[in-house]
Design a protein around this motif. Structure first.
Motif, mmCIF file in Angstrom:
data_model
loop_
_atom_site.group_PDB
_atom_site.id
_atom_site.type_symbol
_atom_site.label_atom_id
_atom_site.label_comp_id
_atom_site.label_asym_id
_atom_site.label_seq_id
_atom_site.Cartn_x
_atom_site.Cartn_y
_atom_site.Cartn_z
ATOM 1 N N LEU A 330 0.935 -1.169 -0.046
ATOM 2 C CA LEU A 330 0.081 -0.026 0.135
ATOM 3 C C LEU A 330 1.102 1.144 0.107
ATOM 4 C CD1 LEU A 330 -2.592 -1.008 2.788
ATOM 5 C CD2 LEU A 330 -2.886 -1.197 0.359
ATOM 6 N N LEU A 331 0.675 2.274 -0.854
ATOM 7 C CA LEU A 331 1.280 3.447 -0.846
ATOM 8 C C LEU A 331 0.277 4.569 -1.232
ATOM 9 C CD1 LEU A 331 4.769 2.737 -2.791
ATOM 10 C CD2 LEU A 331 4.405 3.626 -0.266
ATOM 11 N N TRP A 332 0.189 5.760 -0.478
ATOM 12 C CA TRP A 332 -0.261 6.877 -1.047
ATOM 13 C C TRP A 332 0.408 7.794 -1.930
ATOM 14 C CZ3 TRP A 332 -5.410 8.202 -0.794
ATOM 15 C CH2 TRP A 332 -5.576 9.484 -1.054
ATOM 16 N N HIS A 333 -0.188 8.140 -3.018
ATOM 17 C CA HIS A 333 0.594 9.050 -3.956
ATOM 18 C C HIS A 333 -0.126 9.861 -4.754
ATOM 19 C CE1 HIS A 333 3.979 9.986 -6.357
ATOM 20 N NE2 HIS A 333 3.380 9.704 -7.739
ATOM 21 N N ASN A 334 -0.057 11.046 -4.711
ATOM 22 C CA ASN A 334 -0.859 11.940 -5.489
ATOM 23 C C ASN A 334 -2.268 11.839 -5.374
ATOM 24 O OD1 ASN A 334 1.475 13.479 -6.228
ATOM 25 N ND2 ASN A 334 1.775 12.200 -8.369
ATOM 26 N N GLY A 335 -2.656 11.720 -4.480
ATOM 27 C CA GLY A 335 -4.150 11.734 -4.139
ATOM 28 C C GLY A 335 -4.879 10.209 -4.348
ATOM 29 N N LEU A 336 -4.010 9.278 -4.790
ATOM 30 C CA LEU A 336 -4.661 7.915 -4.901
ATOM 31 C C LEU A 336 -3.787 6.975 -3.952
ATOM 32 C CD1 LEU A 336 -4.696 7.862 -8.843
ATOM 33 C CD2 LEU A 336 -6.544 7.844 -7.384
#
Length: 362
Positions: A330-336
């Motif tokens: 899981l990674l949070w990146h640029n609003g996704l």
């Protein structure tokens, strides 16, 4: 839960890669760090990114030096004698086109469960385990934890055996200059040890018997909140009772030697967990029908909210999945939210990448 508990939602599926995907589903419930359970998840894209081996499984995902890296095991099947798994690392600049950049292997050893992180010195670290499947014991499994390091994601060091033999260090989670990892002794004589490291090369025992023997605790996910508290999601396979196999949620203040444990309301496998920018906690896990981890073949992979104040898990969105599946990155990146995982729902056990929008976050 039955699939009817998830109201339908829109999903974009890359049809050239996933001709037989199930439709993803969504529940407009969310678990907030302290309260509001009223925000939803929308799966906006799913694509198959690798299926070269007969069995492709057990993923992790990391963003490193501006690119995406996904690591996973290639083998003949899920596990078994003579099945000497290898760790494949693939890379992408955009999450759409992927190429192989490394293949890690050890002769006559099953390399399993690659987990990625970035060390304080800026190296890409890969935790794995050497499982000697042809020389095993039901009491204490014959395995040794190992790490690999890379400065560029392509050229990797030789494997370094770490910690105590027989303890499977699942992954390394960093807080500042120190990384922490739970190791478990797998087999009838189960045990747990909590380790620390500063370089991903030398691991020092931090807490012996983090959980009591006989508890059957094993795989974990962990994060540190803004105040420095550690939160751990812990799988258990205790078959003595139904609730004895329910997952645990642990919490500890620095220096992480005194842990408080609470039982969640589900059985799970392959835990992954992330704290979002607004403080809510989201997990991606393998679920089982009737909360029975021995009900092999009934599994699916889903996202769910964890309320860390009440130790309650709330299902949120089922990923296109079924059977042998889960083990997400899981990674949070640029609003996704970016999600790597594996599944066998379309016939062949393959690696997938999904993206999700979280209501209220941009």
């Amino acid at each position: 839960p039955s699939l009817q508990q998830f109201p339908p939602t829109n999903i974009t599926i890359i049809k050239s890669n996933l001709p037989h995907c199930m439709v993803a589903l969504m529940l407009l419930l969310a678990g907030r760090l302290g309260a509001d359970e009223n925000r939803g998840i929308k799966i906006v894209e799913v694509r198959k990114i690798w299926d070269a081996a007969p069995h492709n499984a057990f993923t992790d995902l990391e963003r490193f030096k501006g690119g995406w890296y996904c690591a996973f095991r290639e083998g003949r099947g899920h596990a078994g004698g003579g099945d000497y798994g290898k760790i494949r690392v693939i890379a992408s600049s955009d999450g759409r086109a992927w190429k192989s950049v490394a293949l890690l292997q050890t002769k006559r050893v099953d390399l399993r469960d690659a987990k990625l992180s970035i060390t304080p010195t800026g190296e890409l670290l890969l935790n794995s385990c050497e499982y000697r499947v042809d020389d095993d014991s039901a009491d204490i499994r014959n395995n040794t934890s190992v790490t690999y390091r890379s400065k560029n994601g392509t050229d990797w060091s030789v494997g370094t055996q770490i910690a105590d033999k027989g303890y499977w260090l699942w992954q390394t989670t960093w807080r500042g200059d120190t990384g922490y990892a739970l190791g478990y002794q797998w087999g009838n004589r189960d045990a747990t040890r909590f380790y620390r490291t500063t370089d991903g090369n030398q691991y020092t025992l931090h807490v012996d018997h983090l959980r009591p023997p006989g508890d059957r605790s094993n795989e974990h996910a962990m994060f540190f909140d803004a105040e420095g508290r550690a939160h751990m999601l812990l799988r258990r396979d205790n078959a003595q009772s139904k609730t004895g196999g329910y997952a645990l949620l642990g919490q500890a203040e620095p220096p992480y030697t005194d842990w408080e444990w609470r039982r969640l309301n589900i059985t799970l496998g392959g835990p992954s967990m992330i704290q979002l920018p607004d403080g809510r906690v989201l997990a991606c896990v393998r679920r089982y029908a009737d909360e029975n981890h021995r009900n092999w073949g009934s599994q699916w992979t889903e996202l769910g909210w964890i309320n860390i104040q009440t130790a309650k898990y709330t299902p949120a969105a089922k990923l296109p999945s079924g059977g042998d599946s889960s083990y997400a990155g899981l990674l949070w990146h640029n609003g996704l939210l970016w999600i790597s995982y594996y599944s066998s729902h379309s016939g062949k056990t393959s690696i997938y990448l999904a993206k999700a929008k979280i209501a209220g976050l941009k």
